[in-house]
Scaffold this active site. Structure first.
Site, PDB file in Angstrom:
ATOM      1  N   LYS A  78      -5.558  -5.214  -1.399  1.00  0.00           N
ATOM      2  CA  LYS A  78      -5.076  -4.127  -0.557  1.00  0.00           C
ATOM      3  C   LYS A  78      -6.016  -3.920   0.628  1.00  0.00           C
ATOM      4  O   LYS A  78      -7.236  -4.081   0.515  1.00  0.00           O
ATOM      5  CB  LYS A  78      -4.991  -2.849  -1.401  1.00  0.00           C
ATOM      6  CG  LYS A  78      -4.346  -1.658  -0.723  1.00  0.00           C
ATOM      7  CD  LYS A  78      -4.201  -0.514  -1.718  1.00  0.00           C
ATOM      8  CE  LYS A  78      -3.543   0.720  -1.115  1.00  0.00           C
ATOM      9  NZ  LYS A  78      -3.356   1.779  -2.128  1.00  0.00           N
ATOM     10  N   SER A 153       1.133   3.659  -2.568  1.00  0.00           N
ATOM     11  CA  SER A 153       0.785   3.080  -1.278  1.00  0.00           C
ATOM     12  C   SER A 153       0.448   1.594  -1.339  1.00  0.00           C
ATOM     13  O   SER A 153       0.297   0.933  -0.321  1.00  0.00           O
ATOM     14  CB  SER A 153      -0.426   3.835  -0.707  1.00  0.00           C
ATOM     15  OG  SER A 153      -1.551   3.678  -1.569  1.00  0.00           O
ATOM     16  N   SER A 177      -0.413   5.137  -7.008  1.00  0.00           N
ATOM     17  CA  SER A 177      -0.179   4.113  -5.987  1.00  0.00           C
ATOM     18  C   SER A 177      -0.307   2.672  -6.458  1.00  0.00           C
ATOM     19  O   SER A 177      -0.072   1.750  -5.681  1.00  0.00           O
ATOM     20  CB  SER A 177      -1.110   4.342  -4.791  1.00  0.00           C
ATOM     21  OG  SER A 177      -0.736   5.505  -4.104  1.00  0.00           O
TER      22      SER A 177
END
Length: 486
Positions: A78, A153, A177
């Site tokens: 990420k 996210s 997330s």
């Protein structure tokens, strides 16, 4: 090449050790898959093809190393995780062009384990969102249906794994997330206990809530990655000092037969969609059929969790993001006349709408006259939520609950109503408030939407070994959902 990308991480790792595949061959296959799928998915913000192939070639030259559990395995991470020599923006324009000079602890651990890092996964800006539509750069799409969101996210990470671009990805989980995009994309996602994995090098959203964890295609792969990234780190004073465990060694230690699973009644009430309820009830029946005992438990403060979480998370975000001011870090506005204009214009130009909203709300709840009414009260309710979860877990081995009240929504359907997006976190954020581990598993496809449905196993603090073992047993008992036809 496509056949390589459809294998599990564990299968690829074993083939690499036996020299049935070379690291360079596997990396090239994944990069070909990235090239084929990225135009439709937009899962990655940066692809580091040249360095990935060079790393793979160097590994091949040195030869397989059985002591490195991810030797030659391509992964993504990420964009909230610092990567030396690779752009790291946290999905925000305010960090556009920033390239760190150091690796996050978890990235360092991936490299030590022999992983080949292909690139950076797209995300909601500063991890603020539940759909990956808040990225400043692009909107990621769900591999099962490109007109649907992948969740957030860590939506780029989940989409990347599910689409076969890589064999695992690292995400961050502040209020769900990792687990929610795993549920939406039909893969496995683990939020470890707070402190089990170091946050050093993670661009912070909510420091008392953030936790790094893996997204993979199955539980065995998840255990393998957690084994590589967990452990103490002196640079993070919230990181637990106990040594990492070999989570793959205990996967067969907890069959469903004789397991006692708690079912929180508050998670199955109003708001849970019919197709998610049906898939979850089928999964619970599968657990019973395999010898598990399901008992109802109560979590009375569940209704207060959303308000509690957003007060605490936004307060911490307001504080953490104060450093991005055009002086210390981040974008600096041009043609400014004074210091106040520098701050205002730099932050106005650099931050997106959702980030600005959360900064303002956070500043409000921390302000004089409102701190006691909001932040202090939220901190007290947070303790009640943790105590309730621990009391429920004293009665059983783990809790079994939905991850999201709905399957993946249509792109653009919730962007106009922030409160609707916040409500989607109702079943996940309690774990972040309590610091407990949660493992998301795909349990079926929605009858109407034909999109993945996820359930989460919730465990006691630092009981990841038991949680993964139970998840492995559940996975073996449940029918597979297949793969998206991307």
């Amino acid at each position: 090449m496509t056949d390589i990308c459809s294998l599990s991480l564990t299968a690829v790792a074993q083939a690499l050790q036996k020299k049935e595949l070379s690291a360079e061959q596997v990396a090239a296959a994944c990069l070909d898959r990235v090239a084929a799928t990225e135009p439709a998915l937009a899962a990655l913000l940066h692809v580091d093809a040249e360095n990935a192939l060079a790393t793979a070639a160097a590994l091949d030259k040195a030869g397989p190393d059985a002591s490195r559990p991810l030797w030659g395995v391509p992964v993504t991470v990420k964009d909230a995780l610092s990567t030396k020599g690779m752009p790291t923006t946290s999905g925000s324009r305010i960090l556009e062009g920033y390239t760190p000079f150091y690796d996050a602890f978890v990235v360092q651990k991936l490299r030590e384990a022999g992983a080949v890092i292909l690139g950076k996964a797209n995300m909601d800006e500063f991890a603020m969102g539940s759909s990956t539509e808040n990225s400043a750069y692009q909107t990621t799409r769900n591999p099962w249906n490109v007109n649907k969101v992948p969740g957030g996210s860590s939506g780029g990470s989940a989409a990347s794994v599910t689409a076969g671009q890589c064999f695992a990805s690292l995400g961050t989980d502040t209020g769900g997330s990792i687990r929610q995009p795993a549920a939406f994309c039909g893969c496995v996602g683990l939020k470890p206990t707070y402190g089990r994995v170091s946050r050093y090098g993670v661009i912070a959203y909510g420091s008392s809530l953030d936790q790094v964890g893996p997204l993979t295609r199955n539980v065995t792969d998840c255990a393998r990655v957690l084994t590589a990234i967990a452990g103490p780190d002196a640079r993070d004073n919230t990181c637990d000092p106990r040594p990492a465990e070999d989570y793959t060694a205990t996967l067969a230690s907890r069959p469903l037969k004789g397991a006692r699973l708690g079912v929180p009644r508050e998670f199955y009430g109003k708001g849970l969609s019919a197709e998610v309820r049906t898939a979850c009830e089928a999964a619970m029946q599968t657990a019973r059929d395999n010898g598990a005992e399901l008992v109802e438990v109560g979590l009375p403060h569940t209704d207060a969790a959303i308000a509690t979480y957003y007060i605490i998370a936004m307060a911490e975000a307001s504080s953490n993001l104060a450093r991005f001011d055009g002086v210390r870090f981040g974008h600096r506005a041009a043609d400014i006349k004074n210091l106040e204009e520098l701050y205002v214009r730099s932050r106005t130009e650099g931050f997106g709408q959702e980030v600005k909203r959360r900064i303002m709300l956070g500043a409000y709840v921390l302000s004089s006259g409102y701190y006691d009414a909001y932040y202090r009260k939220a901190a007290q309710v947070r303790r009640l939520i943790r105590d309730e979860l621990l009391a429920a877990l004293d009665q059983c081995d783990a809790l079994l609950a939905p991850v999201s009240p709905v399957t993946a929504s249509d792109l653009g359907s919730n962007t106009a109503d922030p409160l609707e997006i916040y409500l989607m976190d109702a079943y996940t954020l309690s774990l972040n408030l309590a610091g407990l581990p949660g493992l998301s598993l795909p349990v079926g496809l929605g009858a109407e939407s034909q999109m993945p449905v996820g359930m989460q196993l919730i465990g006691k603090p630092f009981a990841e070994a038991q949680l993964l073992a139970l998840g492995h047993s559940m996975e073996q008992a449940l029918p597979t959902i297949g793969s998206p036809k991307l």
